[in-house]
Design a protein around this motif. Structure first.
Motif, PDB file in Angstrom:
ATOM      1  N   LEU A  91      10.033  -9.902  13.954  1.00 57.20           N
ATOM      2  CA  LEU A  91       9.541 -11.267  13.811  1.00 57.20           C
ATOM      3  C   LEU A  91      10.415 -12.240  14.575  1.00 57.20           C
ATOM      4  CD1 LEU A  91       8.565 -11.494  10.038  1.00 57.20           C
ATOM      5  CD2 LEU A  91       7.111 -11.021  12.000  1.00 57.20           C
ATOM      6  N   SER A  92      11.693 -11.896  14.684  1.00 59.34           N
ATOM      7  CA  SER A  92      12.644 -12.706  15.438  1.00 59.34           C
ATOM      8  C   SER A  92      13.772 -11.776  15.863  1.00 59.34           C
ATOM      9  CB  SER A  92      13.174 -13.862  14.585  1.00 59.34           C
ATOM     10  OG  SER A  92      13.975 -13.364  13.530  1.00 59.34           O
ATOM     11  N   ALA A  93      14.802 -12.334  16.445  1.00 60.76           N
ATOM     12  CA  ALA A  93      15.916 -11.519  16.927  1.00 60.76           C
ATOM     13  C   ALA A  93      16.611 -10.768  15.788  1.00 60.76           C
ATOM     14  CB  ALA A  93      16.920 -12.395  17.662  1.00 60.76           C
ATOM     15  N   ARG A  94      16.557 -11.315  14.571  1.00 60.83           N
ATOM     16  CA  ARG A  94      17.279 -10.698  13.451  1.00 60.83           C
ATOM     17  C   ARG A  94      16.401 -10.401  12.244  1.00 60.83           C
ATOM     18  NH1 ARG A  94      22.418 -13.929  11.991  1.00 60.83           N
ATOM     19  NH2 ARG A  94      22.731 -12.025  10.811  1.00 60.83           N
ATOM     20  N   SER A  95      15.100 -10.380  12.431  1.00 59.24           N
ATOM     21  CA  SER A  95      14.192 -10.177  11.302  1.00 59.24           C
ATOM     22  C   SER A  95      13.077  -9.211  11.675  1.00 59.24           C
ATOM     23  CB  SER A  95      13.595 -11.527  10.882  1.00 59.24           C
ATOM     24  OG  SER A  95      12.692 -11.360   9.832  1.00 59.24           O
ATOM     25  N   VAL A  96      12.940  -8.160  10.853  1.00 59.13           N
ATOM     26  CA  VAL A  96      11.863  -7.189  11.071  1.00 59.13           C
ATOM     27  C   VAL A  96      11.094  -6.998   9.773  1.00 59.13           C
ATOM     28  CG1 VAL A  96      13.037  -5.954  12.932  1.00 59.13           C
ATOM     29  CG2 VAL A  96      13.308  -5.185  10.567  1.00 59.13           C
ATOM     30  N   VAL A  97       9.848  -6.578   9.905  1.00 49.96           N
ATOM     31  CA  VAL A  97       8.981  -6.274   8.766  1.00 49.96           C
ATOM     32  C   VAL A  97       8.178  -5.029   9.105  1.00 49.96           C
ATOM     33  CG1 VAL A  97       8.778  -8.665   7.966  1.00 49.96           C
ATOM     34  CG2 VAL A  97       7.143  -7.784   9.633  1.00 49.96           C
ATOM     35  N   TRP A  98       7.539  -4.472   8.088  1.00 45.74           N
ATOM     36  CA  TRP A  98       6.613  -3.366   8.279  1.00 45.74           C
ATOM     37  C   TRP A  98       5.232  -3.847   7.873  1.00 45.74           C
ATOM     38  CZ3 TRP A  98      11.654  -2.744   7.404  1.00 45.74           C
ATOM     39  CH2 TRP A  98      12.317  -1.724   8.064  1.00 45.74           C
ATOM     40  N   VAL A  99       4.206  -3.304   8.496  1.00 43.57           N
ATOM     41  CA  VAL A  99       2.828  -3.635   8.138  1.00 43.57           C
ATOM     42  C   VAL A  99       2.486  -2.847   6.874  1.00 43.57           C
ATOM     43  CG1 VAL A  99       0.419  -3.581   8.879  1.00 43.57           C
ATOM     44  CG2 VAL A  99       2.230  -4.073  10.544  1.00 43.57           C
ATOM     45  N   LYS A 100       2.108  -3.569   5.824  1.00 43.70           N
ATOM     46  CA  LYS A 100       1.874  -2.970   4.513  1.00 43.70           C
ATOM     47  C   LYS A 100       0.861  -1.840   4.577  1.00 43.70           C
ATOM     48  CE  LYS A 100       0.546  -4.130  -0.196  1.00 43.70           C
ATOM     49  NZ  LYS A 100       0.102  -5.185  -1.116  1.00 43.70           N
ATOM     50  N   SER A 101      -0.240  -2.045   5.265  1.00 39.35           N
ATOM     51  CA  SER A 101      -1.291  -1.015   5.322  1.00 39.35           C
ATOM     52  C   SER A 101      -0.796   0.261   5.997  1.00 39.35           C
ATOM     53  CB  SER A 101      -2.535  -1.548   6.032  1.00 39.35           C
ATOM     54  OG  SER A 101      -2.235  -1.907   7.371  1.00 39.35           O
ATOM     55  N   GLN A 102       0.087   0.138   6.989  1.00 33.74           N
ATOM     56  CA  GLN A 102       0.624   1.322   7.655  1.00 33.74           C
ATOM     57  C   GLN A 102       1.534   2.117   6.729  1.00 33.74           C
ATOM     58  OE1 GLN A 102       2.503  -0.114  11.235  1.00 33.74           O
ATOM     59  NE2 GLN A 102       0.554  -0.410  12.282  1.00 33.74           N
ATOM     60  N   VAL A 103       2.339   1.417   5.945  1.00 36.04           N
ATOM     61  CA  VAL A 103       3.228   2.095   4.994  1.00 36.04           C
ATOM     62  C   VAL A 103       2.398   2.766   3.902  1.00 36.04           C
ATOM     63  CG1 VAL A 103       5.069   1.764   3.295  1.00 36.04           C
ATOM     64  CG2 VAL A 103       5.163   0.540   5.484  1.00 36.04           C
ATOM     65  N   GLU A 104       1.383   2.073   3.408  1.00 37.26           N
ATOM     66  CA  GLU A 104       0.512   2.659   2.385  1.00 37.26           C
ATOM     67  C   GLU A 104      -0.242   3.874   2.925  1.00 37.26           C
ATOM     68  OE1 GLU A 104      -0.386  -1.300  -0.308  1.00 37.26           O
ATOM     69  OE2 GLU A 104      -1.736  -0.836   1.339  1.00 37.26           O
ATOM     70  N   ASP A 105      -0.698   3.819   4.163  1.00 37.95           N
ATOM     71  CA  ASP A 105      -1.371   4.967   4.779  1.00 37.95           C
ATOM     72  C   ASP A 105      -0.419   6.153   4.898  1.00 37.95           C
ATOM     73  OD1 ASP A 105      -3.692   3.493   5.001  1.00 37.95           O
ATOM     74  OD2 ASP A 105      -3.476   3.121   7.157  1.00 37.95           O
ATOM     75  N   TRP A 106       0.830   5.880   5.270  1.00 42.07           N
ATOM     76  CA  TRP A 106       1.838   6.937   5.381  1.00 42.07           C
ATOM     77  C   TRP A 106       2.026   7.611   4.025  1.00 42.07           C
ATOM     78  CZ3 TRP A 106       6.536   7.874   3.058  1.00 42.07           C
ATOM     79  CH2 TRP A 106       7.327   8.853   3.632  1.00 42.07           C
TER      80      TRP A 106
ATOM     81  N   TYR B  26      -2.987  -7.057   9.547  1.00 39.01           N
ATOM     82  CA  TYR B  26      -1.622  -7.389   9.923  1.00 39.01           C
ATOM     83  C   TYR B  26      -1.092  -8.610   9.188  1.00 39.01           C
ATOM     84  CZ  TYR B  26      -2.505  -4.025  13.551  1.00 39.01           C
ATOM     85  OH  TYR B  26      -2.815  -2.868  14.212  1.00 39.01           O
ATOM     86  N   SER B  27      -1.829  -9.106   8.201  1.00 42.08           N
ATOM     87  CA  SER B  27      -1.389 -10.309   7.513  1.00 42.08           C
ATOM     88  C   SER B  27      -0.469 -10.011   6.337  1.00 42.08           C
ATOM     89  CB  SER B  27      -2.597 -11.113   7.040  1.00 42.08           C
ATOM     90  OG  SER B  27      -3.331 -10.353   6.107  1.00 42.08           O
ATOM     91  N   HIS B  28      -0.321  -8.760   5.979  1.00 43.06           N
ATOM     92  CA  HIS B  28       0.544  -8.394   4.869  1.00 43.06           C
ATOM     93  C   HIS B  28       1.747  -7.615   5.387  1.00 43.06           C
ATOM     94  CE1 HIS B  28      -3.118  -9.402   2.790  1.00 43.06           C
ATOM     95  NE2 HIS B  28      -2.458  -9.414   1.660  1.00 43.06           N
ATOM     96  N   PHE B  29       2.905  -8.229   5.261  1.00 38.89           N
ATOM     97  CA  PHE B  29       4.135  -7.618   5.747  1.00 38.89           C
ATOM     98  C   PHE B  29       5.041  -7.250   4.585  1.00 38.89           C
ATOM     99  CE2 PHE B  29       3.311 -10.500   9.517  1.00 38.89           C
ATOM    100  CZ  PHE B  29       2.842  -9.486  10.337  1.00 38.89           C
ATOM    101  N   LEU B  30       5.886  -6.264   4.816  1.00 38.82           N
ATOM    102  CA  LEU B  30       6.867  -5.831   3.835  1.00 38.82           C
ATOM    103  C   LEU B  30       8.260  -5.908   4.435  1.00 38.82           C
ATOM    104  CD1 LEU B  30       5.128  -2.526   2.674  1.00 38.82           C
ATOM    105  CD2 LEU B  30       5.110  -4.717   1.474  1.00 38.82           C
ATOM    106  N   ARG B  31       9.210  -6.325   3.632  1.00 35.73           N
ATOM    107  CA  ARG B  31      10.621  -6.282   4.010  1.00 35.73           C
ATOM    108  C   ARG B  31      11.153  -4.894   3.645  1.00 35.73           C
ATOM    109  NH1 ARG B  31      12.285 -10.481   7.214  1.00 35.73           N
ATOM    110  NH2 ARG B  31      11.295 -12.392   6.525  1.00 35.73           N
ATOM    111  N   LEU B  32      12.344  -4.572   4.147  1.00 30.71           N
ATOM    112  CA  LEU B  32      12.933  -3.253   3.918  1.00 30.71           C
ATOM    113  C   LEU B  32      13.024  -2.931   2.431  1.00 30.71           C
ATOM    114  CD1 LEU B  32      14.252  -0.673   4.941  1.00 30.71           C
ATOM    115  CD2 LEU B  32      16.424  -1.907   5.009  1.00 30.71           C
ATOM    116  N   LYS B  33      13.440  -3.885   1.618  1.00 25.97           N
ATOM    117  CA  LYS B  33      13.564  -3.647   0.173  1.00 25.97           C
ATOM    118  C   LYS B  33      12.230  -3.192  -0.416  1.00 25.97           C
ATOM    119  CE  LYS B  33      14.723  -5.880  -4.167  1.00 25.97           C
ATOM    120  NZ  LYS B  33      15.078  -7.097  -4.854  1.00 25.97           N
ATOM    121  N   GLN B  34      11.149  -3.822  -0.008  1.00 24.14           N
ATOM    122  CA  GLN B  34       9.826  -3.457  -0.516  1.00 24.14           C
ATOM    123  C   GLN B  34       9.404  -2.079  -0.016  1.00 24.14           C
ATOM    124  OE1 GLN B  34       8.293  -7.129   1.181  1.00 24.14           O
ATOM    125  NE2 GLN B  34       7.425  -7.636  -0.828  1.00 24.14           N
TER     126      GLN B  34
END
Length: 64
Positions: A39-54, A4-12
């Motif tokens: 991450l906050s009220a106006r900030s979200v990320v995706w877990v890199k490993s989950q996106v790569e697994d998908w 869970y230490s590697h996060f991705l923003r929407l652009k990534q």
């Protein structure tokens, strides 16, 4: 290092998957894409490993 230490923003996420923002959110709504992590009220990320697994699952399914 935690998975869970590697996060991705929407652009990534869009660059990795070649999907549009609307496609990503539609697939999430359908349960066919990893959910974002707030991450906050106006900030979200995706877990890199989950996106790569998908992505890997889609490739495997296409080759089957």
């Amino acid at each position: 290092m935690s998975a869970y230490s590697h996060f991705l923003r929407l652009k990534q996420v869009k660059e990795i998957t070649c999907l549009s923002k609307s496609s990503i959110y539609r697939l999430m709504e359908q349960g066919d894409f990893p959910k974002q992590v707030p991450l906050s009220a106006r900030s979200v990320v995706w877990v890199k490993s989950q996106v790569e697994d998908w992505c890997a699952q889609k490739v495997c399914a296409a080759l089957s």
